[in-house]
Design a protein around this motif. Structure first.
Motif, PDB file in Angstrom:
ATOM      1  N   ALA A  28       0.838  -1.204   0.000  1.00  0.00           N
ATOM      2  CA  ALA A  28       0.000   0.000   0.000  1.00  0.00           C
ATOM      3  C   ALA A  28       0.875   1.257   0.000  1.00  0.00           C
ATOM      4  CB  ALA A  28      -0.939  -0.014   1.199  1.00  0.00           C
ATOM      5  N   ASP A  29       1.952   1.245   0.775  1.00  0.00           N
ATOM      6  CA  ASP A  29       2.834   2.411   0.847  1.00  0.00           C
ATOM      7  C   ASP A  29       3.511   2.695  -0.490  1.00  0.00           C
ATOM      8  OD1 ASP A  29       2.164   2.739   3.480  1.00  0.00           O
ATOM      9  OD2 ASP A  29       4.023   1.878   4.280  1.00  0.00           O
ATOM     10  N   ALA A  30       3.672   1.657  -1.305  1.00  0.00           N
ATOM     11  CA  ALA A  30       4.280   1.853  -2.617  1.00  0.00           C
ATOM     12  C   ALA A  30       3.434   2.746  -3.516  1.00  0.00           C
ATOM     13  CB  ALA A  30       4.513   0.500  -3.295  1.00  0.00           C
ATOM     14  N   LEU A  31       2.154   2.893  -3.149  1.00  0.00           N
ATOM     15  CA  LEU A  31       1.271   3.782  -3.901  1.00  0.00           C
ATOM     16  C   LEU A  31       1.509   5.249  -3.545  1.00  0.00           C
ATOM     17  CD1 LEU A  31      -2.077   1.793  -3.479  1.00  0.00           C
ATOM     18  CD2 LEU A  31      -0.673   1.901  -5.553  1.00  0.00           C
ATOM     19  N   GLY A  32       2.256   5.504  -2.480  1.00  0.00           N
ATOM     20  CA  GLY A  32       2.360   6.859  -1.948  1.00  0.00           C
ATOM     21  C   GLY A  32       1.118   7.180  -1.138  1.00  0.00           C
ATOM     22  N   GLU A  33       0.781   8.455  -1.025  1.00  0.00           N
ATOM     23  CA  GLU A  33      -0.457   8.825  -0.332  1.00  0.00           C
ATOM     24  C   GLU A  33      -1.630   8.149  -1.037  1.00  0.00           C
ATOM     25  OE1 GLU A  33      -0.941  10.609   2.407  1.00  0.00           O
ATOM     26  OE2 GLU A  33       1.226  10.810   2.704  1.00  0.00           O
ATOM     27  N   HIS A  34      -2.469   7.483  -0.247  1.00  0.00           N
ATOM     28  CA  HIS A  34      -3.536   6.707  -0.872  1.00  0.00           C
ATOM     29  C   HIS A  34      -4.784   6.678   0.005  1.00  0.00           C
ATOM     30  CE1 HIS A  34      -1.256   3.860   1.678  1.00  0.00           C
ATOM     31  NE2 HIS A  34      -2.447   3.320   1.919  1.00  0.00           N
ATOM     32  N   ARG A  35      -5.848   6.225  -0.575  1.00  0.00           N
ATOM     33  CA  ARG A  35      -7.101   6.044   0.159  1.00  0.00           C
ATOM     34  C   ARG A  35      -7.557   4.590  -0.030  1.00  0.00           C
ATOM     35  NH1 ARG A  35      -8.845   8.266  -4.781  1.00  0.00           N
ATOM     36  NH2 ARG A  35     -10.532   7.047  -5.769  1.00  0.00           N
ATOM     37  N   TRP A  36      -8.529   4.193   0.791  1.00  0.00           N
ATOM     38  CA  TRP A  36      -9.094   2.863   0.612  1.00  0.00           C
ATOM     39  C   TRP A  36     -10.605   2.988   0.427  1.00  0.00           C
ATOM     40  CZ3 TRP A  36     -12.896   1.124   3.856  1.00  0.00           C
ATOM     41  CH2 TRP A  36     -13.043   1.790   5.072  1.00  0.00           C
ATOM     42  N   ASP A  37     -11.166   2.070  -0.321  1.00  0.00           N
ATOM     43  CA  ASP A  37     -12.608   2.037  -0.555  1.00  0.00           C
ATOM     44  C   ASP A  37     -13.065   0.588  -0.520  1.00  0.00           C
ATOM     45  OD1 ASP A  37     -13.212   4.968  -1.540  1.00  0.00           O
ATOM     46  OD2 ASP A  37     -11.467   4.316  -2.704  1.00  0.00           O
ATOM     47  N   ALA A  38     -14.127   0.341   0.226  1.00  0.00           N
ATOM     48  CA  ALA A  38     -14.695  -1.009   0.297  1.00  0.00           C
ATOM     49  C   ALA A  38     -16.011  -1.050  -0.472  1.00  0.00           C
ATOM     50  CB  ALA A  38     -14.935  -1.418   1.744  1.00  0.00           C
ATOM     51  N   ASP A  39     -16.191  -2.090  -1.250  1.00  0.00           N
ATOM     52  CA  ASP A  39     -17.436  -2.326  -1.985  1.00  0.00           C
ATOM     53  C   ASP A  39     -17.939  -3.701  -1.572  1.00  0.00           C
ATOM     54  OD1 ASP A  39     -19.428  -2.972  -3.827  1.00  0.00           O
ATOM     55  OD2 ASP A  39     -18.441  -1.902  -5.476  1.00  0.00           O
ATOM     56  N   LEU A  40     -18.879  -3.702  -0.613  1.00  0.00           N
ATOM     57  CA  LEU A  40     -19.354  -4.981  -0.088  1.00  0.00           C
ATOM     58  C   LEU A  40     -20.146  -5.756  -1.124  1.00  0.00           C
ATOM     59  CD1 LEU A  40     -20.410  -4.059   3.575  1.00  0.00           C
ATOM     60  CD2 LEU A  40     -18.289  -5.095   2.755  1.00  0.00           C
ATOM     61  N   THR A  41     -20.792  -5.052  -2.042  1.00  0.00           N
ATOM     62  CA  THR A  41     -21.553  -5.741  -3.082  1.00  0.00           C
ATOM     63  C   THR A  41     -20.613  -6.504  -4.009  1.00  0.00           C
ATOM     64  OG1 THR A  41     -23.282  -4.056  -3.025  1.00  0.00           O
ATOM     65  CG2 THR A  41     -23.187  -5.468  -4.971  1.00  0.00           C
ATOM     66  N   ALA A  42     -19.537  -5.825  -4.410  1.00  0.00           N
ATOM     67  CA  ALA A  42     -18.557  -6.476  -5.277  1.00  0.00           C
ATOM     68  C   ALA A  42     -17.605  -7.368  -4.496  1.00  0.00           C
ATOM     69  CB  ALA A  42     -17.758  -5.415  -6.039  1.00  0.00           C
ATOM     70  N   GLY A  43     -17.540  -7.152  -3.170  1.00  0.00           N
ATOM     71  CA  GLY A  43     -16.638  -7.937  -2.336  1.00  0.00           C
ATOM     72  C   GLY A  43     -15.186  -7.555  -2.510  1.00  0.00           C
ATOM     73  N   THR A  44     -14.931  -6.245  -2.692  1.00  0.00           N
ATOM     74  CA  THR A  44     -13.558  -5.795  -2.891  1.00  0.00           C
ATOM     75  C   THR A  44     -13.196  -4.691  -1.911  1.00  0.00           C
ATOM     76  OG1 THR A  44     -14.253  -4.160  -4.557  1.00  0.00           O
ATOM     77  CG2 THR A  44     -13.567  -6.337  -5.352  1.00  0.00           C
ATOM     78  N   LEU A  45     -11.913  -4.582  -1.634  1.00  0.00           N
ATOM     79  CA  LEU A  45     -11.350  -3.456  -0.901  1.00  0.00           C
ATOM     80  C   LEU A  45     -10.164  -2.991  -1.722  1.00  0.00           C
ATOM     81  CD1 LEU A  45     -11.010  -3.076   2.900  1.00  0.00           C
ATOM     82  CD2 LEU A  45      -9.154  -2.319   1.414  1.00  0.00           C
ATOM     83  N   THR A  46     -10.197  -1.713  -2.118  1.00  0.00           N
ATOM     84  CA  THR A  46      -9.231  -1.189  -3.061  1.00  0.00           C
ATOM     85  C   THR A  46      -8.456  -0.018  -2.458  1.00  0.00           C
ATOM     86  OG1 THR A  46     -10.665  -1.813  -4.920  1.00  0.00           O
ATOM     87  CG2 THR A  46      -8.937  -0.213  -5.377  1.00  0.00           C
ATOM     88  N   PHE A  47      -7.149  -0.067  -2.600  1.00  0.00           N
ATOM     89  CA  PHE A  47      -6.281   1.037  -2.213  1.00  0.00           C
ATOM     90  C   PHE A  47      -5.905   1.786  -3.496  1.00  0.00           C
ATOM     91  CE2 PHE A  47      -5.727  -2.471   0.709  1.00  0.00           C
ATOM     92  CZ  PHE A  47      -5.802  -1.869   1.955  1.00  0.00           C
ATOM     93  N   THR A  48      -6.108   3.111  -3.500  1.00  0.00           N
ATOM     94  CA  THR A  48      -5.900   3.913  -4.697  1.00  0.00           C
ATOM     95  C   THR A  48      -4.961   5.076  -4.405  1.00  0.00           C
ATOM     96  OG1 THR A  48      -8.139   3.386  -5.471  1.00  0.00           O
ATOM     97  CG2 THR A  48      -7.032   5.253  -6.515  1.00  0.00           C
ATOM     98  N   ALA A  49      -3.963   5.273  -5.269  1.00  0.00           N
ATOM     99  CA  ALA A  49      -3.031   6.382  -5.105  1.00  0.00           C
ATOM    100  C   ALA A  49      -3.747   7.702  -5.310  1.00  0.00           C
ATOM    101  CB  ALA A  49      -1.881   6.243  -6.098  1.00  0.00           C
ATOM    102  N   ASN A  50      -3.555   8.632  -4.387  1.00  0.00           N
ATOM    103  CA  ASN A  50      -4.188   9.940  -4.518  1.00  0.00           C
ATOM    104  C   ASN A  50      -3.672  10.685  -5.751  1.00  0.00           C
ATOM    105  OD1 ASN A  50      -5.584   9.456  -2.165  1.00  0.00           O
ATOM    106  ND2 ASN A  50      -4.188  10.633  -0.874  1.00  0.00           N
ATOM    107  N   ALA A  51      -2.395  10.566  -6.029  1.00  0.00           N
ATOM    108  CA  ALA A  51      -1.797  11.315  -7.132  1.00  0.00           C
ATOM    109  C   ALA A  51      -2.149  10.748  -8.504  1.00  0.00           C
ATOM    110  CB  ALA A  51      -0.276  11.359  -6.969  1.00  0.00           C
ATOM    111  N   ASP A  52      -2.446   9.460  -8.554  1.00  0.00           N
ATOM    112  CA  ASP A  52      -2.736   8.804  -9.835  1.00  0.00           C
ATOM    113  C   ASP A  52      -3.748   7.688  -9.592  1.00  0.00           C
ATOM    114  OD1 ASP A  52      -2.835   7.521 -12.241  1.00  0.00           O
ATOM    115  OD2 ASP A  52      -0.695   7.004 -12.337  1.00  0.00           O
TER     116      ASP A  52
END
Length: 239
Positions: A28-52
């Motif tokens: 996760a840190d390799a993404l740099g500053e990031h956020r996380w989002d959970a989608d219980l319907t899809a059954g996913t948890l995604t970490f996304t880089a803020n910059a990209d």
């Protein structure tokens, strides 16, 4: 202490869990500053880089439990309105049924009467539940996600992380051991080998050391009189 009947299970997996959490943090840190989002319907948890936003770490997320300050209770995912009665969390219930652990078979588990139930306590409880889930399912890592009103949701993740090797563990151990609490380090090393799929051999009948082996190399853990890790000697392939 959070849930006393469950703590020994988390303690047993403590070293393996710490190493897998370390690997998740690194990814996760390799993404740099990031956020996380959970989608219980899809059954996913995604970490996304803020910059990209195209740079993501996408994981399959299995809800294990929610821990809420309002009702002061833990609700297992198999009893949760947004959970799956036959999902991964059901493996914890099956273990509880087989071994008579009421805290794993009751849909909702109240906080201990003496528990503060504040944010710090709930965060620690979430780590305990994550460790229990890793121990009983063999899946890792986990993620403790803060949600509305001070509640935390605990997920087991199927993440795109390489399997844990002896070589990877040896590199990470100095960092991990500095922050890990291992009430029974000898058992934690044994369980690390079990969960990682390594071969373990005790060095003597006094269990003063344990040698673990996989295709990446060999490491020998030495224990002191209190069964604490006092050193690790390794021979790694290609390093």
């Amino acid at each position: 202490m959070t849930f006393a009947a469950l703590q020994p299970l988390a303690d047993r997996a403590a070293l393996f869990t710490a190493l897998r959490q370390d690997a998740l943090s690194a990814a996760a840190d390799a993404l740099g500053e990031h956020r996380w989002d959970a989608d219980l319907t899809a059954g996913t948890l995604t970490f996304t880089a803020n910059a990209d936003p195209t740079r993501q770490l996408v994981t399959r997320a299995h809800l294990i439990a929610t821990i809420a300050p309002g009702p002061r209770s833990l609700l297992w995912a198999w009893a949760h309105p947004q959970g799956d009665p036959q999902g991964v969390a059901a493996q914890l219930r099956a273990y509880g049924t087989e071994h008579g652990v009421a805290e794993l078979t009751s849909p909702e588990v109240p906080f201990p009467a003496e528990a503060s139930g504040d944010a710090d306590w709930i965060a620690q409880a979430a780590h305990t539940i994550g460790g229990v889930a890793v121990e009983l399912t063999g899946r890792s890592p986990y993620y403790s996600a803060p949600v509305d009103g001070g509640t935390r949701a605990v997920f087991l993740l199927d993440a795109p992380l390489a399997p844990l090797t002896v070589a990877d563990a040896v590199v990470a151990l100095p960092r991990v051991l500095s922050g890990a609490a291992l009430p029974d380090a000898r058992t934690s090393v044994w369980d690390l080998a079990r969960l990682a799929g390594w071969t373990l051999t005790w060095t003597d009948e006094a269990f003063s050391g344990a040698t673990v082996v996989d295709t990446s190399g060999t490491a020998t853990f030495r224990f002191d009189e209190q069964a604490r890790i006092r050193g690790v000697e390794s021979s790694l392939h290609g390093r």
